[in-house]
Scaffold this motif. Structure first.
Motif, short mmCIF file in Angstrom:
data_model
loop_
_atom_site.label_atom_id
_atom_site.label_comp_id
_atom_site.label_asym_id
_atom_site.label_seq_id
_atom_site.Cartn_x
_atom_site.Cartn_y
_atom_site.Cartn_z
N ARG A 94 0.83 -1.21 0.00
CA ARG A 94 0.00 0.00 0.00
C ARG A 94 0.86 1.26 0.00
N VAL A 95 1.98 1.22 0.73
CA VAL A 95 2.91 2.35 0.69
C VAL A 95 3.43 2.56 -0.73
N ALA A 96 3.66 1.45 -1.43
CA ALA A 96 4.14 1.53 -2.81
C ALA A 96 3.03 1.87 -3.79
N GLY A 97 1.78 1.94 -3.32
CA GLY A 97 0.66 2.28 -4.20
C GLY A 97 0.14 1.12 -5.01
N ASP A 98 0.50 -0.11 -4.66
CA ASP A 98 0.05 -1.29 -5.41
C ASP A 98 -1.09 -1.95 -4.65
N ASP A 99 -2.30 -1.43 -4.85
CA ASP A 99 -3.46 -1.95 -4.12
C ASP A 99 -3.83 -3.36 -4.56
N ALA A 100 -3.60 -3.69 -5.83
CA ALA A 100 -3.93 -5.03 -6.31
C ALA A 100 -3.07 -6.08 -5.59
N ALA A 101 -1.78 -5.80 -5.43
CA ALA A 101 -0.90 -6.73 -4.70
C ALA A 101 -1.31 -6.82 -3.24
N ALA A 102 -1.71 -5.68 -2.65
CA ALA A 102 -2.15 -5.69 -1.25
C ALA A 102 -3.37 -6.58 -1.08
N ARG A 103 -4.30 -6.53 -2.03
CA ARG A 103 -5.50 -7.39 -1.94
C ARG A 103 -5.12 -8.87 -2.10
N THR A 104 -4.16 -9.14 -2.95
CA THR A 104 -3.72 -10.53 -3.12
C THR A 104 -3.13 -11.08 -1.83
N VAL A 105 -2.36 -10.26 -1.13
CA VAL A 105 -1.76 -10.69 0.14
C VAL A 105 -2.85 -10.95 1.17
N GLN A 106 -3.84 -10.06 1.23
CA GLN A 106 -4.91 -10.24 2.20
C GLN A 106 -5.75 -11.48 1.91
N LEU A 107 -5.98 -11.75 0.64
CA LEU A 107 -6.73 -12.96 0.27
C LEU A 107 -5.95 -14.21 0.66
N THR A 108 -4.64 -14.21 0.44
CA THR A 108 -3.81 -15.35 0.83
C THR A 108 -3.81 -15.53 2.34
N LYS A 109 -3.78 -14.41 3.05
CA LYS A 109 -3.83 -14.47 4.52
C LYS A 109 -5.09 -15.18 5.01
N LEU A 110 -6.25 -14.81 4.44
CA LEU A 110 -7.51 -15.41 4.87
C LEU A 110 -7.57 -16.89 4.51
N ARG A 111 -6.99 -17.26 3.39
CA ARG A 111 -6.97 -18.67 3.01
C ARG A 111 -6.11 -19.48 3.97
N ARG A 112 -4.97 -18.93 4.39
CA ARG A 112 -4.13 -19.66 5.35
C ARG A 112 -4.80 -19.71 6.72
N HIS A 113 -5.47 -18.62 7.08
CA HIS A 113 -6.18 -18.60 8.37
C HIS A 113 -7.29 -19.64 8.39
N ARG A 114 -7.91 -19.86 7.23
CA ARG A 114 -8.99 -20.84 7.13
C ARG A 114 -8.52 -22.23 7.56
N GLY A 115 -7.28 -22.57 7.26
CA GLY A 115 -6.76 -23.88 7.62
C GLY A 115 -6.61 -24.09 9.11
N THR A 116 -6.70 -23.02 9.92
CA THR A 116 -6.57 -23.14 11.37
C THR A 116 -7.93 -23.25 12.06
N LEU A 117 -9.03 -23.18 11.29
CA LEU A 117 -10.37 -23.14 11.88
C LEU A 117 -10.99 -24.51 11.98
N TRP A 155 -14.08 -27.33 11.34
CA TRP A 155 -14.53 -27.77 10.02
C TRP A 155 -15.64 -26.91 9.45
N TYR A 156 -16.65 -26.54 10.28
CA TYR A 156 -17.76 -25.78 9.72
C TYR A 156 -17.33 -24.35 9.38
N ALA A 157 -16.37 -23.81 10.13
CA ALA A 157 -15.84 -22.48 9.79
C ALA A 157 -15.02 -22.55 8.50
N ARG A 158 -14.30 -23.65 8.32
CA ARG A 158 -13.57 -23.83 7.07
C ARG A 158 -14.53 -23.92 5.88
#
Length: 502
Positions: free
Chosen positions: A367-390, A392-395
């Motif tokens: 975001r500091v670099a002004g690349d919002d598309a890359a920032a969204r990709t990182v956030q999406l990857t974060k949520l996918r990895r977080h999903r693996g810690t939940l 079964w029904y939350a997953r």
């Protein structure tokens, strides 16, 4: 000491001291200081004579006395412990048979360049000027713990310690002077007024700078530190005024910089760091202006950067090893600018597993670099990895949100799903129109509007309540209603998440 007790070589030194004149015993082709053990009496000076000169030697009227000796073999132990020496001491290209003892001494300047020593015992030494061991060959430990040097400490081109398996063992006096495995350079808690200049240093053993304070920079450019399986550089809580330059450093052993304060550059460009059986770089809890790993060879061993603060971090993805520890690492700018897909694999190498802070930090850098598309990709990857810690029904719910709208980061997917369902429903109800609930009161049937009425839970067009499908088409209607609710819920969740990020 009487001058009549001196040898001809010592008499030359004695007479030159009073007027600060240099004495040079070197001879072309003599093999340098490494061959000093074979030098005869014409080049031999007893350490006791040097001590007598420095403590109470003659001073000529109107002259500045000083010891300037080159190419001498110094026999016996030079003991200046706790002495106050008011003259500069320059012993260049000399061969010392025993370890000089300078513990607690105070000296105007000390130069031992190109000399050969079995060690140097100079803890708490005070030097009002420069300390120079440039080009020295020192087989035993150099002890400078707690030393204070108002100027710079030069050890460029010096060779410290002995390589494993060396054929020539150190003199017996050197071996008895310290325990085996002792660091070859001990600058812990030392205070250096300007720079530590160690360009091209070769150290066979540990270099220790724990708690040292350097007013300027520490320059280890082109240095070679060898402590295979152990710690090559121990610099915990090191404080420097400007930079730690380790350009082209070659380290076989652990580099420890935990708690270091380096306000400008920590430059490890073109360096080679290797410790296959453990940590290669431990730089946790550091505060660094800029960390440069440009063109650094892939690091062999674990890297620990936990809780460190770096304003600017320059590193390509392939420099990092398979295991890293980066929990709490913060940086403002990341270079070079690369797609998020090339940076994300590093976050999966964290030894502690999934850590949300690492993803938030990478997002912030994009975001500091002004690349919002890359920032969204990182956030999406974060949520996918977080999903693996939940559980079964939350997953399951996470998978649904991911497929529907990419956790809110892929809103175009919602339009795609809506269009697909709309086409399916319109086609089905065109082929088999539902019957009206009340004949004569129902509006004209429109398959497209009827399908929209089923899909959109918060909007009514009057079609859903006026018609009812039959048989299998009724189950399709139920499916469209349920899917519409799920789609609407996931879209709202994504919008809420996006707004909370703003």
């Amino acid at each position: 000491m009487e001058i009549t007790d001196l040898t001809p070589a010592e008499r030359r030194v004695w007479q030159a001291f009073s007027v600060g004149r240099g004495v040079d015993f070197t001879d072309s082709g003599d093999g340098g200081a490494e061959a000093g053990a074979s030098w005869g009496p014409e080049r031999t000076v007893r350490a006791s004579v040097i001590r007598a000169l420095l403590i109470g030697g003659p001073v000529g009227d109107g002259e500045i006395a000083g010891l300037k000796l080159t190419g001498a073999r110094i026999t016996g132990r030079l003991d200046l412990g706790y002495g106050s020496i008011d003259h500069p001491v320059r012993l260049r290209s000399c061969h010392f048979e025993q370890v000089p003892h300078l513990y607690g001494a105070q000296i105007r300047a000390l130069v031992l360049s190109d000399s050969v020593l079995p060690g140097l015992s100079a803890a708490t030494l005070r030097v009002d000027g420069v300390l120079r061991i440039t080009g020295c060959r020192v087989t035993g430990p150099v002890r400078l713990q707690g030393a204070k040097v108002t100027g710079a400490f030069f050890l460029d081109g010096a060779h410290l310690g002995s390589p494993a398996g060396a054929s020539a063992p150190p003199p017996p006096t050197a071996a008895a002077d310290g325990p085996a495995g002792e660091p070859v350079l001990q600058l812990n808690h030392a205070e250096i007024g300007t720079d530590v200049w160690a360009v091209g240093l070769v150290a066979h053993g540990q270099v220790r700078l724990d708690g040292a304070t350097v007013g300027g920079r520490v320059n280890l450019e082109g240095a070679e530190l060898r402590a295979a399986g152990g710690t090559a550089l121990q610099a915990e809580s090191l404080t420097v005024g400007t930079d730690l330059n380790a350009l082209r450093l070659c380290a076989h052993g652990r580099i420890v910089l935990s708690g270091a304060r380096i306000p400008r550059h920590l430059n490890l460009a073109h360096a080679r760091l290797s410790r296959p059986d453990g940590e290669a770089l431990s730089a946790d809890s550091c505060v660094v202006g800029e960390l440069w790993l440009r063109d650094t060879a892939p690091i062999t061993g674990t890297v620990d950067l936990r809780r460190s603060q770096v304003e600017f971090l320059h590193a390509l993805p392939d420099v990092w090893p398979e295991r890293v520890r980066i929990d709490g690492l913060s940086y403002r700018t990341l270079a070079p600018h690369l797609p998020a897909e090339q940076r994300l694999p590093l976050l999966e190498r964290e030894t502690e597993g999934y850590l949300p802070h690492s993803y938030e930090q990478l997002t912030s850098a994009y975001r500091v670099a002004g690349d919002d598309a890359a920032a969204r990709t990182v956030q999406l990857t974060k949520l996918r990895r977080h999903r693996g810690t939940l559980i079964w029904y939350a997953r399951w719910w996470g998978h649904l949100q991911d497929a529907a709208v990419g956790y809110g980061f892929r809103p175009v997917r919602a339009a795609g799903w809506l269009l697909l369902l709309l086409l399916t429903g319109t086609t089905a109800f065109t082929l088999c129109a539902p019957r009206p609930l009340k004949r004569g009161e129902a509006p004209d049937f429109h398959p497209l509007v009827y399908t929209l009425d089923l899909l959109l839970p918060f909007v009514g067009f009057g079609q859903e309540n006026a018609f009812t499908p039959r048989g299998a088409w009724q189950w399709l209607a139920y499916l469209l209603i349920v899917t519409g609710w799920i789609l609407a819920t996931t879209v709202l969740a994504g919008i809420t998440r996006a707004l909370s990020r703003q």
